[in-house]
Design an enzyme around this catalytic site. Structure first.
Site, PDB file in Angstrom:
ATOM      1  N   LEU A 231       0.873  -1.173   0.000  1.00 17.14           N
ATOM      2  CA  LEU A 231       0.000   0.000   0.000  1.00 17.14           C
ATOM      3  C   LEU A 231       0.905   1.217   0.000  1.00 17.14           C
ATOM      4  O   LEU A 231       1.987   1.194   0.596  1.00 17.14           O
ATOM      5  CB  LEU A 231      -0.894   0.025   1.249  1.00 17.14           C
ATOM      6  CG  LEU A 231      -1.951  -1.072   1.396  1.00 17.14           C
ATOM      7  CD1 LEU A 231      -2.681  -0.914   2.731  1.00 17.14           C
ATOM      8  CD2 LEU A 231      -2.936  -1.047   0.246  1.00 17.14           C
ATOM      9  N   ASP A 232       0.474   2.279  -0.659  1.00 12.63           N
ATOM     10  CA  ASP A 232       1.245   3.519  -0.615  1.00 12.63           C
ATOM     11  C   ASP A 232       1.387   3.989   0.829  1.00 12.63           C
ATOM     12  O   ASP A 232       0.554   3.673   1.685  1.00 12.63           O
ATOM     13  CB  ASP A 232       0.557   4.612  -1.432  1.00 12.63           C
ATOM     14  CG  ASP A 232       0.470   4.278  -2.912  1.00 12.63           C
ATOM     15  OD1 ASP A 232       1.328   3.505  -3.387  1.00 12.63           O
ATOM     16  OD2 ASP A 232      -0.446   4.786  -3.573  1.00 12.63           O
ATOM     17  N   LYS A 233       2.416   4.765   1.082  1.00 11.75           N
ATOM     18  CA  LYS A 233       2.685   5.274   2.432  1.00 11.75           C
ATOM     19  C   LYS A 233       1.439   5.875   3.074  1.00 11.75           C
ATOM     20  O   LYS A 233       1.120   5.588   4.234  1.00 11.75           O
ATOM     21  CB  LYS A 233       3.795   6.324   2.366  1.00 11.75           C
ATOM     22  CG  LYS A 233       4.044   7.051   3.676  1.00 11.75           C
ATOM     23  CD  LYS A 233       5.064   8.172   3.508  1.00 11.75           C
ATOM     24  CE  LYS A 233       5.222   8.973   4.796  1.00 11.75           C
ATOM     25  NZ  LYS A 233       6.169  10.104   4.633  1.00 11.75           N
TER      26      LYS A 233
ATOM     27  N   ARG B 149      -5.543   5.630  -7.707  1.00  6.11           N
ATOM     28  CA  ARG B 149      -5.272   7.065  -7.818  1.00  6.11           C
ATOM     29  C   ARG B 149      -5.176   7.483  -9.285  1.00  6.11           C
ATOM     30  O   ARG B 149      -5.730   8.507  -9.691  1.00  6.11           O
ATOM     31  CB  ARG B 149      -3.988   7.399  -7.075  1.00  6.11           C
ATOM     32  CG  ARG B 149      -4.053   7.066  -5.582  1.00  6.11           C
ATOM     33  CD  ARG B 149      -2.677   7.066  -4.922  1.00  6.11           C
ATOM     34  NE  ARG B 149      -2.062   8.384  -4.969  1.00  6.11           N
ATOM     35  CZ  ARG B 149      -0.804   8.613  -4.604  1.00  6.11           C
ATOM     36  NH1 ARG B 149      -0.037   7.606  -4.191  1.00  6.11           N
ATOM     37  NH2 ARG B 149      -0.314   9.830  -4.660  1.00  6.11           N
TER      38      ARG B 149
END
Length: 319
Positions: free
Chosen positions: A137-139, A236
């Site tokens: 997962l992105d930060k 996104r």
């Protein structure tokens, strides 16, 4: 502590002209690039049964064969970082990742990551590629992740991800009012001019996102997104491609917008929201040992609940 690993992969035509180490790093994406290079030089990662060099070009159709003994990665240090553990057994660990926690060490984040945390929780993961982490997962994305605790479990989960049998659903809050759900089927690859960004591009890898409306507001929409594929920044990029970028997404949202007549409080909340409004809410996969499908859910974190509350109040006040 070590484990023996055997894997075979065929180089697809899409990789024609790539360096061997680049192609191998994509096909064996659960290993670090440094480890891939080392295995090629040692001759335990072969090309059509013969030793090759990392810089050698590939032409498509070759067989990559990996026979290696996995030793613990000494460069990754265990660190006592709190984890919200949703489920744990002998094979898998399911975690609800908070926003702000980087998943894997990199140049800008050498430690203090989820990987360092799981090594502290399960020291035996030092012998598993990427400490058992099979997806990211992105930060600044919160929510559910699964970590494999054995090599067999990791192999199973990687195969499930490749076969698109892992179910992943996300909550997102986007800018704009959607009239209905739908599907984005558009390939994603590196942005041609900005290497920090991904983009919809003909040369990218296949990417499919299904989405449906959960709640509409005056100028925003709460959507549920289900992934078929798992490309970098996929939701996104796909939502921005459909002109519904995520609230708080500085990389893809473009110019700041607020609905006409919004209160000063809402304007400030939207302007200062510190991350992309994205949360991995549901995760389901086949248990590597038991063979049954198991499913987990994670409630929305407080910051997204607050955001939805303010959007709801704004819509009700101006109805």
């Amino acid at each position: 502590m070590s484990e023996t690993l055997h894997r075979d992969e065929r180089i697809p035509d899409a990789m024609v002209g790539m360096r061997l180490d680049q192609a191998a790093a994509e096909l064996f994406s659960d290993f670090s690039r440094e480890r891939i290079k080392s295995w090629i030089k040692q001759g335990v990662l072969t090309l059509d049964g013969a030793q090759a060099r990392p810089k050698d070009k590939v032409y498509g159709g070759e067989r990559l064969t990996l026979d290696a003994v996995l030793e613990a990665e000494a460069r990754w240090e265990p660190q006592a970082i709190d984890l919200e553990i949703v489920h744990e057994d002998d094979d898998v660990l399911v975690i609800n990742k908070p926003p702000g926690l980087v998943v894997h060490p990199a140049a800008g984040n050498p430690d203090g990551t989820l990987l360092n945390a799981v090594l502290h929780h399960c020291p035996q993961l030092a012998a598993i590629p990427r400490a058992g982490i099979v997806h990211r997962l992105d930060k600044d994305t919160s929510g559910l992740m699964v970590v494999a605790k054995t090599l067999a479990a990791q192999t199973s989960l990687v195969e499930q991800l490749q076969a698109r049998t892992v179910s992943r659903e996300y909550d997102a809050v986007v800018i704009g009012v959607m009239t209905a759900g739908g599907t984005v089927d558009a390939p994603i690859g590196r942005h041609p001019k900005d290497r920090k960004r991904q983009a919809v591009t003909e040369s990218g890898k296949p990417a499919v996102t299904h989405y449906r409306v959960a709640e509409r507001f005056r100028g925003h929409t709460h959507v549920r997104c289900r992934l078929e594929t798992g490309r970098t920044h996929q939701i996104r990029v796909h939502m921005a491609y459909r002109r519904f970028p995520l609230i708080g997404d500085a990389l893809y949202s473009g110019r700041f917008k607020v609905p006409a007549g919004a209160s000063e409080t809402l304007k400030e909340i939207l302007r200062e929201f510190p991350r992309q409004a994205l949360h991995a809410r549901k995760l389901a996969f086949i248990h590597p040992r038991r063979g049954e499908t198991i499913e987990f859910r994670a409630d929305l974190p407080d910051d997204l609940l607050m955001l939805l509350d303010y959007l709801r109040v704004d819509s009700e006040e101006r109805a």
